[in-house]
Design a protein around this motif. Structure first.
Motif, mmCIF file in Angstrom:
data_model
loop_
_atom_site.group_PDB
_atom_site.id
_atom_site.type_symbol
_atom_site.label_atom_id
_atom_site.label_comp_id
_atom_site.label_asym_id
_atom_site.label_seq_id
_atom_site.Cartn_x
_atom_site.Cartn_y
_atom_site.Cartn_z
ATOM 1 N N ARG A 42 2.495 -8.873 3.690
ATOM 2 C CA ARG A 42 2.026 -7.529 3.357
ATOM 3 C C ARG A 42 1.178 -7.585 2.103
ATOM 4 O O ARG A 42 1.453 -8.337 1.182
ATOM 5 C CB ARG A 42 3.215 -6.599 3.132
ATOM 6 C CG ARG A 42 2.866 -5.219 2.597
ATOM 7 C CD ARG A 42 4.100 -4.424 2.215
ATOM 8 N NE ARG A 42 4.774 -3.864 3.366
ATOM 9 C CZ ARG A 42 5.876 -3.119 3.287
ATOM 10 N NH1 ARG A 42 6.430 -2.883 2.114
ATOM 11 N NH2 ARG A 42 6.433 -2.640 4.373
ATOM 12 N N ARG A 43 0.141 -6.754 2.073
ATOM 13 C CA ARG A 43 -0.639 -6.572 0.857
ATOM 14 C C ARG A 43 -0.969 -5.093 0.711
ATOM 15 O O ARG A 43 -1.096 -4.348 1.700
ATOM 16 C CB ARG A 43 -1.927 -7.414 0.825
ATOM 17 C CG ARG A 43 -3.026 -7.036 1.769
ATOM 18 C CD ARG A 43 -2.894 -7.596 3.166
ATOM 19 N NE ARG A 43 -2.748 -9.032 3.129
ATOM 20 C CZ ARG A 43 -1.830 -9.705 3.841
ATOM 21 N NH1 ARG A 43 -1.012 -9.056 4.661
ATOM 22 N NH2 ARG A 43 -1.740 -11.008 3.783
ATOM 23 N N GLU A 44 -1.067 -4.668 -0.544
ATOM 24 C CA GLU A 44 -1.407 -3.280 -0.862
ATOM 25 C C GLU A 44 -2.546 -3.313 -1.874
ATOM 26 O O GLU A 44 -2.454 -4.015 -2.889
ATOM 27 C CB GLU A 44 -0.212 -2.539 -1.453
ATOM 28 C CG GLU A 44 0.992 -2.431 -0.525
ATOM 29 C CD GLU A 44 0.761 -1.527 0.658
ATOM 30 O OE1 GLU A 44 -0.041 -0.563 0.512
ATOM 31 O OE2 GLU A 44 1.371 -1.757 1.714
ATOM 32 N N ALA A 76 5.402 1.642 -0.390
ATOM 33 C CA ALA A 76 5.619 0.410 0.385
ATOM 34 C C ALA A 76 6.972 -0.233 0.111
ATOM 35 O O ALA A 76 7.586 -0.812 1.005
ATOM 36 C CB ALA A 76 4.492 -0.586 0.082
ATOM 37 N N GLN A 82 -7.236 -4.212 4.479
ATOM 38 C CA GLN A 82 -5.794 -4.276 4.205
ATOM 39 C C GLN A 82 -4.992 -3.982 5.464
ATOM 40 O O GLN A 82 -4.040 -4.711 5.798
ATOM 41 C CB GLN A 82 -5.441 -3.262 3.120
ATOM 42 C CG GLN A 82 -3.942 -3.027 2.929
ATOM 43 C CD GLN A 82 -3.671 -1.790 2.093
ATOM 44 O OE1 GLN A 82 -4.023 -1.746 0.929
ATOM 45 N NE2 GLN A 82 -3.052 -0.783 2.697
ATOM 46 N N ASN A 83 -5.351 -2.937 6.179
ATOM 47 C CA ASN A 83 -4.603 -2.556 7.372
ATOM 48 C C ASN A 83 -4.678 -3.629 8.451
ATOM 49 O O ASN A 83 -3.691 -3.896 9.148
ATOM 50 C CB ASN A 83 -5.126 -1.220 7.905
ATOM 51 C CG ASN A 83 -4.831 -0.062 6.968
ATOM 52 O OD1 ASN A 83 -3.916 -0.137 6.153
ATOM 53 N ND2 ASN A 83 -5.603 1.013 7.075
ATOM 54 N N ASN A 97 -2.466 -6.587 7.338
ATOM 55 C CA ASN A 97 -1.051 -6.232 7.458
ATOM 56 C C ASN A 97 -0.612 -6.192 8.917
ATOM 57 O O ASN A 97 0.515 -6.591 9.252
ATOM 58 C CB ASN A 97 -0.779 -4.892 6.786
ATOM 59 C CG ASN A 97 -0.749 -5.000 5.274
ATOM 60 O OD1 ASN A 97 -0.653 -6.085 4.714
ATOM 61 N ND2 ASN A 97 -0.839 -3.862 4.598
ATOM 62 N N LYS A 116 0.188 -9.457 9.908
ATOM 63 C CA LYS A 116 1.262 -10.039 9.091
ATOM 64 C C LYS A 116 0.859 -11.408 8.528
ATOM 65 O O LYS A 116 1.608 -12.389 8.596
ATOM 66 C CB LYS A 116 2.563 -10.152 9.891
ATOM 67 C CG LYS A 116 3.131 -8.799 10.309
ATOM 68 C CD LYS A 116 4.499 -8.949 10.921
ATOM 69 C CE LYS A 116 5.054 -7.598 11.349
ATOM 70 N NZ LYS A 116 5.245 -6.682 10.211
#
Length: 219
Positions: free
Chosen positions: A82-84, A107, A190-191, A194, A197
């Motif tokens: 995951r990254r934000e 998150a 990002q989406n 994610n 994964k």
């Protein structure tokens, strides 16, 4: 790291601590999250771009207009995939605190403790939370964070740098003319990452460090 003539005991201690942290089994209640920032210069094409067509790449005129700079915060959880990310006008203490606070309330709202890996930028310390939020509100947030710092001049030990390099290659390393456009592109990237994964397999150990760097150690 090759720019450092000597590796001190403090450097080694922090390096070993991060290697141990990265080697821990994955615990979703205590995730390891690496965080860093990147400055991005905004550039606007002076003439309309020619979009890509079948068999033809997109084309841009060599001339452009500078439209200032902005900042990208990027937090990556290597073992969780995951990254934000967040695009901001600046990277002040308040911006940093708001970004970390957002991690803890969205998150990572349900986690027991966030292990946060950072470099030694002057905004990356507990005092920033107290200045931005006040002592009481900061304490509520800080009780769920454990800070881990790279050695000075060794930000290569922060895995967020690897993810920023990927972001640059796949998304931000091109001409983008305004902050809104940049934010949309970063969010889409990002989406996508994610959804896939995408994880980071950190293989550098304390033993690797000793084998490769021991000639630079000093007591």
């Amino acid at each position: 790291m090759w720019c450092i003539g000597k590796i001190t005991a403090e450097y080694r201690e922090r390096m070993y601590a991060l290697c141990d942290l990265y080697a821990r089994p994955y615990d979703p209640q205590e995730p390891v999250v690496c965080l860093d920032e990147k400055s991005k210069q905004l550039l606007e094409s002076s003439r309309p771009d020619i979009p890509a067509r079948p068999g033809k790449k997109a084309k841009q005129d060599y001339e452009y207009r500078r439209r200032g700079t902005c900042n990208i915060f990027l937090a990556v959880e290597p073992k969780g995939g995951r990254r934000e990310a967040s695009v901001t006008a600046r990277r002040t203490k308040v911006d940093f605190v708001q970004f970390v606070g957002g991690l803890l309330t969205t998150a990572y709202a349900g986690v027991r403790k966030l292990h946060l890996v950072l470099d030694n930028l002057n905004t990356h310390f507990r005092s920033s939370f107290e200045e931005a939020l006040g002592t009481a509100a900061a304490a509520t947030l800080l009780e769920r964070i454990e800070f881990h710092y790279t050695p000075k001049h060794a930000s290569w030990l922060n895995m967020s740098e690897l993810e920023i390099g990927i972001m640059d290659k796949q998304c931000t390393g091109r001409r983008l003319g305004n902050q809104s456009q940049l934010a949309d592109e970063v969010a889409a990237w990002q989406n996508s990452r994610n959804a896939q994964k995408r994880k980071i397999n950190w293989a550098f150990t304390k033993e690797d460090a000793d084998r490769k760097l021991s000639r630079h150690y000093v007591t």
